[in-house]
Scaffold this motif. Structure first.
Motif, PDB file in Angstrom:
ATOM      1  N   TYR A  28       0.846  -1.198   0.000  1.00 52.85           N
ATOM      2  CA  TYR A  28       0.000   0.000   0.000  1.00 52.85           C
ATOM      3  C   TYR A  28       0.878   1.243   0.000  1.00 52.85           C
ATOM      4  O   TYR A  28       1.904   1.307   0.694  1.00 52.85           O
ATOM      5  N   GLN A  29       0.430   2.220  -0.764  1.00 54.42           N
ATOM      6  CA  GLN A  29       1.100   3.523  -0.803  1.00 54.42           C
ATOM      7  C   GLN A  29       0.266   4.542  -0.047  1.00 54.42           C
ATOM      8  O   GLN A  29      -0.961   4.487  -0.062  1.00 54.42           O
ATOM      9  N   GLY A  30       0.923   5.445   0.623  1.00 51.73           N
ATOM     10  CA  GLY A  30       0.210   6.490   1.354  1.00 51.73           C
ATOM     11  C   GLY A  30       1.170   7.258   2.238  1.00 51.73           C
ATOM     12  O   GLY A  30       2.393   7.137   2.138  1.00 51.73           O
ATOM     13  N   LYS A  31       0.584   8.052   3.124  1.00 50.21           N
ATOM     14  CA  LYS A  31       1.354   8.853   4.067  1.00 50.21           C
ATOM     15  C   LYS A  31       1.065   8.338   5.475  1.00 50.21           C
ATOM     16  O   LYS A  31      -0.101   8.238   5.866  1.00 50.21           O
ATOM     17  N   GLY A  67      16.487  -6.559   4.724  1.00 46.04           N
ATOM     18  CA  GLY A  67      16.037  -6.986   3.402  1.00 46.04           C
ATOM     19  C   GLY A  67      14.595  -6.650   3.105  1.00 46.04           C
ATOM     20  O   GLY A  67      14.179  -6.635   1.949  1.00 46.04           O
ATOM     21  N   SER A  68      13.791  -6.383   4.141  1.00 43.03           N
ATOM     22  CA  SER A  68      12.374  -6.101   3.937  1.00 43.03           C
ATOM     23  C   SER A  68      12.131  -4.699   3.394  1.00 43.03           C
ATOM     24  O   SER A  68      11.113  -4.445   2.757  1.00 43.03           O
ATOM     25  N   GLY A  69      13.059  -3.780   3.659  1.00 42.70           N
ATOM     26  CA  GLY A  69      12.891  -2.398   3.216  1.00 42.70           C
ATOM     27  C   GLY A  69      12.032  -1.557   4.137  1.00 42.70           C
ATOM     28  O   GLY A  69      11.721  -0.403   3.830  1.00 42.70           O
ATOM     29  N   PHE A  70      11.656  -2.110   5.318  1.00 44.17           N
ATOM     30  CA  PHE A  70      10.802  -1.390   6.261  1.00 44.17           C
ATOM     31  C   PHE A  70      11.465  -1.350   7.638  1.00 44.17           C
ATOM     32  O   PHE A  70      12.204  -2.258   8.016  1.00 44.17           O
ATOM     33  N   ARG A  71      11.143  -0.311   8.396  1.00 44.86           N
ATOM     34  CA  ARG A  71      11.781  -0.113   9.708  1.00 44.86           C
ATOM     35  C   ARG A  71      11.139  -0.951  10.814  1.00 44.86           C
ATOM     36  O   ARG A  71      11.833  -1.418  11.712  1.00 44.86           O
ATOM     37  N   TYR A  72       9.816  -1.139  10.770  1.00 48.59           N
ATOM     38  CA  TYR A  72       9.126  -1.773  11.886  1.00 48.59           C
ATOM     39  C   TYR A  72       8.281  -2.954  11.410  1.00 48.59           C
ATOM     40  O   TYR A  72       7.853  -3.005  10.248  1.00 48.59           O
ATOM     41  N   ARG A  73       8.065  -3.880  12.335  1.00 47.38           N
ATOM     42  CA  ARG A  73       7.314  -5.095  12.025  1.00 47.38           C
ATOM     43  C   ARG A  73       6.313  -5.374  13.148  1.00 47.38           C
ATOM     44  O   ARG A  73       6.669  -5.394  14.324  1.00 47.38           O
ATOM     45  N   LEU A  74       5.067  -5.578  12.770  1.00 52.49           N
ATOM     46  CA  LEU A  74       4.027  -6.056  13.686  1.00 52.49           C
ATOM     47  C   LEU A  74       3.714  -7.496  13.297  1.00 52.49           C
ATOM     48  O   LEU A  74       3.449  -7.774  12.123  1.00 52.49           O
ATOM     49  N   ARG A  88      12.107   2.403   4.558  1.00 54.61           N
ATOM     50  CA  ARG A  88      13.406   2.915   5.004  1.00 54.61           C
ATOM     51  C   ARG A  88      13.905   4.087   4.167  1.00 54.61           C
ATOM     52  O   ARG A  88      14.616   4.966   4.659  1.00 54.61           O
ATOM     53  N   HIS A  89      13.553   4.100   2.902  1.00 55.90           N
ATOM     54  CA  HIS A  89      14.153   5.073   1.994  1.00 55.90           C
ATOM     55  C   HIS A  89      13.174   6.175   1.565  1.00 55.90           C
ATOM     56  O   HIS A  89      13.386   6.835   0.557  1.00 55.90           O
ATOM     57  N   THR A  90      12.088   6.333   2.343  1.00 59.26           N
ATOM     58  CA  THR A  90      11.137   7.414   2.097  1.00 59.26           C
ATOM     59  C   THR A  90      10.871   8.138   3.405  1.00 59.26           C
ATOM     60  O   THR A  90      10.635   7.497   4.430  1.00 59.26           O
ATOM     61  N   LYS A  91      10.925   9.459   3.383  1.00 58.86           N
ATOM     62  CA  LYS A  91      10.679  10.228   4.602  1.00 58.86           C
ATOM     63  C   LYS A  91       9.247  10.015   5.071  1.00 58.86           C
ATOM     64  O   LYS A  91       8.323   9.869   4.262  1.00 58.86           O
TER      65      LYS A  91
END
Length: 332
Positions: A28-31, A67-74, A88-91
């Motif tokens: 999903y894309q969003g803010k 490797g996931s490209g994300f900072r947090y995991r639930l 990780r690479h988007t503000k």
């Protein structure tokens, strides 16, 4: 019964135990919604083992792997769902692909595709503003008994993939007079292609399920398979083998842009959705399976497909949809 100029084979001994979606990864894309974002960070900062309640479920909170490209995991193992949050690479103040939801086999098998999609969209609505589904990756799996890769499998297997991996397990292990004799050479896992494309994996599912302590789960699914006389098809004393085709979201996007065409009516699939959601892809899963099983193919000889491979290619049904479209990938 398979008949050709090379002879005939009766393949009634091959049992298709389960054809299903093994994994869904929805993007999903969003803010990011900042209040939700800060709540997750606060729990994460409590350290290992921290949990929080979201979407009427209890989640453990941890760091996403590099490797996931994300900072947090639930993660909720009982449900079989993992939520990756904040790219990780988007503000965090920018719109981006900040959310990935991964559904496990036991979550998918116990619910309809529509229920799975509603659950994921509910999570996305809580965690993102300006939310938009932008693609999904899907693993299709067929479990069979009465077939396993033949000894000359690698010689007869057709693939364009340059990355090939074979793992041979120990065939026999004998203890005699204090000596250990081992014989190698039985292929237990074959993997073709990369995770970022269309990947084919063939392996002994019974051994893998035992290793992961999931055999009881899969035996429950397999026990539902029946023969023509409605007797149980699954034999718990025999190993089950799996053919798994893993479609990365970029591959599904290429198939959507290839505009699948109905071979009977000439109708074309509207490619505007781009297979962006799981439910968009579901009506086409059987057709995508057949197409991919032609790309990764076991041949009997140079001009003839192996009859067992043809059986698994044509008889597998995913959510009982008939593959009435002709599928092609539109590559850049």
């Amino acid at each position: 019964m398979f008949i050709s100029t090379k002879g005939q084979q009766h393949l009634g001994a091959i049992k298709l135990l389960n054809a299903g979606v093994d994994t869904v990864r929805q993007l999903y894309q969003g803010k990011p919604c900042l209040h939700q974002f800060y709540e997750i960070i606060d729990v994460y900062n409590e350290g290992k083992g921290a949990t929080m309640r979201l979407f009427d479920q209890e989640w453990s909170v941890g760091a996403g792997s590099s490797g996931s490209g994300f900072r947090y995991r639930l993660q909720n193992n009982e449900l079989g769902v993992i939520v990756f949050f904040q790219a990780r690479h988007t503000k965090v103040e920018n719109v981006g692909t900040h959310l990935k939801i991964e559904l496990s086999p036991h979550y998918i098998q116990e619910r309809s595709p529509q229920e799975c999609q509603r659950f994921m969209e509910n999570i996305a609505a809580h965690m993102l503003a300006h939310v938009e589904p932008i693609g999904c990756a899907i693993h299709l799996a067929l479990d069979v008994q009465g077939w396993q890769p033949p000894k000359n499998f690698m010689e007869r297997f057709v693939t364009r993939s340059k990355k090939i991996m074979r793992i041979d397990g120990i065939d026999t292990l004998e203890f005699a007079h204090g000596n250990i004799a081992t014989t190698y050479g039985r292929g237990e896992t074959f993997m073709f292609g990369t995770a970022g494309a269309l990947q084919c994996c063939i392996y002994n599912k019974t051994l893998e399920a035992k290793h992961r302590d999931k055999l009881h789960l899969w035996q429950g699914f397999w026990s539902n398979a029946v023969n023509d006389d409605l007797s149980q098809a699954y034999d718990p004393d025999k190993d089950a083998w799996r053919i798994e085709l893993r479609f990365h979201q970029s591959v599904l996007r290429e198939f959507a842009q290839g505009i699948p065409c109905n071979v009977d009516t000439g109708e074309v699939l509207d490619d505007s959705h781009g297979f962006n959601r799981f439910v968009d892809v579901v009506p086409h899963l059987s057709g995508l399976w057949r197409t991919a099983m032609q790309s990764y193919r076991l041949n009997h000889s140079r001009d003839l497909i192996d009859p067992a491979w043809q059986l698994m290619q044509e008889d597998a049904r995913f959510y009982c949809h008939e593959p009435t479209f002709m599928y092609k990938r539109a590559r850049k």
